[in-house]
Scaffold this motif. Structure first.
Motif, PDB file in Angstrom:
ATOM      1  N   GLY A   1     -64.559  14.397 -63.612  1.00  0.00           N
ATOM      2  CA  GLY A   1     -65.853  14.386 -62.925  1.00  0.00           C
ATOM      3  C   GLY A   1     -65.679  13.991 -61.472  1.00  0.00           C
ATOM      4  N   THR A   2     -66.229  12.847 -61.080  1.00  0.00           N
ATOM      5  CA  THR A   2     -66.135  12.414 -59.681  1.00  0.00           C
ATOM      6  C   THR A   2     -65.052  11.356 -59.476  1.00  0.00           C
ATOM      7  N   GLU A   3     -64.242  11.092 -60.510  1.00  0.00           N
ATOM      8  CA  GLU A   3     -63.197  10.076 -60.382  1.00  0.00           C
ATOM      9  C   GLU A   3     -61.815  10.723 -60.356  1.00  0.00           C
ATOM     10  N   PHE A   4     -61.056  10.371 -59.335  1.00  0.00           N
ATOM     11  CA  PHE A   4     -59.674  10.822 -59.213  1.00  0.00           C
ATOM     12  C   PHE A   4     -58.760   9.633 -59.466  1.00  0.00           C
ATOM     13  N   THR A   5     -57.760   9.816 -60.304  1.00  0.00           N
ATOM     14  CA  THR A   5     -56.762   8.783 -60.533  1.00  0.00           C
ATOM     15  C   THR A   5     -55.425   9.309 -60.018  1.00  0.00           C
ATOM     16  N   LEU A   6     -54.843   8.577 -59.078  1.00  0.00           N
ATOM     17  CA  LEU A   6     -53.559   8.953 -58.495  1.00  0.00           C
ATOM     18  C   LEU A   6     -52.510   7.974 -58.995  1.00  0.00           C
ATOM     19  N   ALA A   7     -51.376   8.480 -59.456  1.00  0.00           N
ATOM     20  CA  ALA A   7     -50.326   7.611 -59.981  1.00  0.00           C
ATOM     21  C   ALA A   7     -48.959   8.201 -59.658  1.00  0.00           C
ATOM     22  N   GLY A   8     -47.950   7.323 -59.637  1.00  0.00           N
ATOM     23  CA  GLY A   8     -46.583   7.763 -59.426  1.00  0.00           C
ATOM     24  C   GLY A   8     -45.944   7.096 -58.221  1.00  0.00           C
ATOM     25  N   ASP A   9     -44.726   7.514 -57.926  1.00  0.00           N
ATOM     26  CA  ASP A   9     -43.947   6.961 -56.814  1.00  0.00           C
ATOM     27  C   ASP A   9     -43.958   7.904 -55.628  1.00  0.00           C
ATOM     28  N   VAL A  10     -44.221   7.354 -54.448  1.00  0.00           N
ATOM     29  CA  VAL A  10     -44.114   8.102 -53.197  1.00  0.00           C
ATOM     30  C   VAL A  10     -43.093   7.411 -52.307  1.00  0.00           C
ATOM     31  N   ALA A  11     -42.495   8.166 -51.414  1.00  0.00           N
ATOM     32  CA  ALA A  11     -41.370   7.659 -50.625  1.00  0.00           C
ATOM     33  C   ALA A  11     -41.762   6.612 -49.590  1.00  0.00           C
ATOM     34  N   ASP A  12     -42.942   6.739 -49.015  1.00  0.00           N
ATOM     35  CA  ASP A  12     -43.313   5.808 -47.947  1.00  0.00           C
ATOM     36  C   ASP A  12     -44.830   5.737 -47.805  1.00  0.00           C
ATOM     37  N   PRO A  13     -45.311   4.760 -47.035  1.00  0.00           N
ATOM     38  CA  PRO A  13     -46.768   4.623 -46.864  1.00  0.00           C
ATOM     39  C   PRO A  13     -47.423   5.864 -46.245  1.00  0.00           C
ATOM     40  N   ALA A  14     -46.701   6.594 -45.399  1.00  0.00           N
ATOM     41  CA  ALA A  14     -47.278   7.789 -44.779  1.00  0.00           C
ATOM     42  C   ALA A  14     -47.547   8.867 -45.830  1.00  0.00           C
ATOM     43  N   ALA A  15     -46.630   9.046 -46.772  1.00  0.00           N
ATOM     44  CA  ALA A  15     -46.829  10.029 -47.846  1.00  0.00           C
ATOM     45  C   ALA A  15     -48.013   9.629 -48.713  1.00  0.00           C
ATOM     46  N   LYS A  16     -48.122   8.355 -49.002  1.00  0.00           N
ATOM     47  CA  LYS A  16     -49.250   7.852 -49.800  1.00  0.00           C
ATOM     48  C   LYS A  16     -50.565   8.129 -49.076  1.00  0.00           C
ATOM     49  N   ARG A  17     -50.608   7.839 -47.788  1.00  0.00           N
ATOM     50  CA  ARG A  17     -51.820   8.051 -46.997  1.00  0.00           C
ATOM     51  C   ARG A  17     -52.195   9.525 -46.954  1.00  0.00           C
ATOM     52  N   GLU A  18     -51.195  10.423 -46.799  1.00  0.00           N
ATOM     53  CA  GLU A  18     -51.478  11.858 -46.749  1.00  0.00           C
ATOM     54  C   GLU A  18     -52.117  12.343 -48.047  1.00  0.00           C
ATOM     55  N   LEU A  19     -51.589  11.883 -49.184  1.00  0.00           N
ATOM     56  CA  LEU A  19     -52.148  12.298 -50.469  1.00  0.00           C
ATOM     57  C   LEU A  19     -53.551  11.720 -50.670  1.00  0.00           C
ATOM     58  N   LEU A  20     -53.724  10.455 -50.350  1.00  0.00           N
ATOM     59  CA  LEU A  20     -55.053   9.841 -50.468  1.00  0.00           C
ATOM     60  C   LEU A  20     -56.069  10.555 -49.585  1.00  0.00           C
ATOM     61  N   ASP A  21     -55.695  10.834 -48.341  1.00  0.00           N
ATOM     62  CA  ASP A  21     -56.610  11.521 -47.418  1.00  0.00           C
ATOM     63  C   ASP A  21     -56.980  12.906 -47.930  1.00  0.00           C
ATOM     64  N   ALA A  22     -56.004  13.633 -48.491  1.00  0.00           N
ATOM     65  CA  ALA A  22     -56.272  14.979 -49.012  1.00  0.00           C
ATOM     66  C   ALA A  22     -57.284  14.922 -50.151  1.00  0.00           C
ATOM     67  N   VAL A  23     -57.141  13.957 -51.028  1.00  0.00           N
ATOM     68  CA  VAL A  23     -58.064  13.828 -52.160  1.00  0.00           C
ATOM     69  C   VAL A  23     -59.441  13.391 -51.676  1.00  0.00           C
ATOM     70  N   ILE A  24     -59.489  12.384 -50.816  1.00  0.00           N
ATOM     71  CA  ILE A  24     -60.767  11.853 -50.337  1.00  0.00           C
ATOM     72  C   ILE A  24     -61.561  12.909 -49.570  1.00  0.00           C
ATOM     73  N   ALA A  25     -60.885  13.732 -48.781  1.00  0.00           N
ATOM     74  CA  ALA A  25     -61.568  14.738 -47.972  1.00  0.00           C
ATOM     75  C   ALA A  25     -62.018  15.948 -48.795  1.00  0.00           C
TER      76      ALA A  25
END
Length: 167
Positions: free
Chosen positions: A51-75
């Motif tokens: 529905g309106t909830e996204f759950t993101l899980a797993g390992d990312v290499a660095d904070p920039a990669a994490k931010r890029e994925l979060l921003d893509a989902v949020i936008a």
């Protein structure tokens, strides 16, 4: 004279203590070097939408990669909730998330959309209302990750078939 005698006695005691310490060290076995720890296997990255909830899980290499994925989902949609279980694990190998935005935008109408990355394989899942919607998500994923293997497990509620292009 007395000062010299005391000095000589202290010097002898000091030299004896040093010699004793060296002798003790000589009798201790040298520890074998420990093998370097093998890098831990990275946890696959996943995004699961209910529905309106996204759950993101797993390992990312660095904070920039994490931010890029979060921003893509949020936008990708308005009025969503993001549950972030991503872990920054230096050495984790994941694909580049900088082009992920169009994938989540194309999947905005799929309430049970799933996205998983294991190595260089991107797996798309969920139930699209129309076959064109599933094809648009796959096309966006292929554009975003040209070198990745895209596995499209999106089903269409129109016909129930799954697209298998780039499998």
């Amino acid at each position: 004279m007395r000062a010299r005698l005391i000095g000589a006695a202290l010097l002898t005691a000091l030299l004896a203590a040093i010699g004793y310490g060296l002798a003790e060290r000589a009798h201790q076995p040298v520890a074998a070097p420990q093998p370097a720890a093998a890098p831990a296997a990275s946890v696959p990255v996943s995004v699961i939408r209910h529905g309106t909830e996204f759950t993101l899980a797993g390992d990312v290499a660095d904070p920039a990669a994490k931010r890029e994925l979060l921003d893509a989902v949020i936008a990708s949609s308005d009025d969503i909730t993001v549950v972030d279980h991503l872990v920054v694990a230096p050495g984790a190998v994941t694909i580049d998330f900088s082009g992920a935005g169009p994938v989540f935008e194309a999947a905005a109408g799929i309430d049970d959309f799933t996205f998983a990355i294991t190595g260089d394989t991107v797996t798309l899942g969920g139930t699209a209302a129309k076959t064109d919607e599933a094809a648009a998500v796959q096309a966006a994923a292929e554009d975003a990750w040209v070198r990745a293997r895209i596995v499209n497990e999106l089903a269409s509620s129109q016909g129930g078939e799954k697209s298998t292009k780039n499998d």
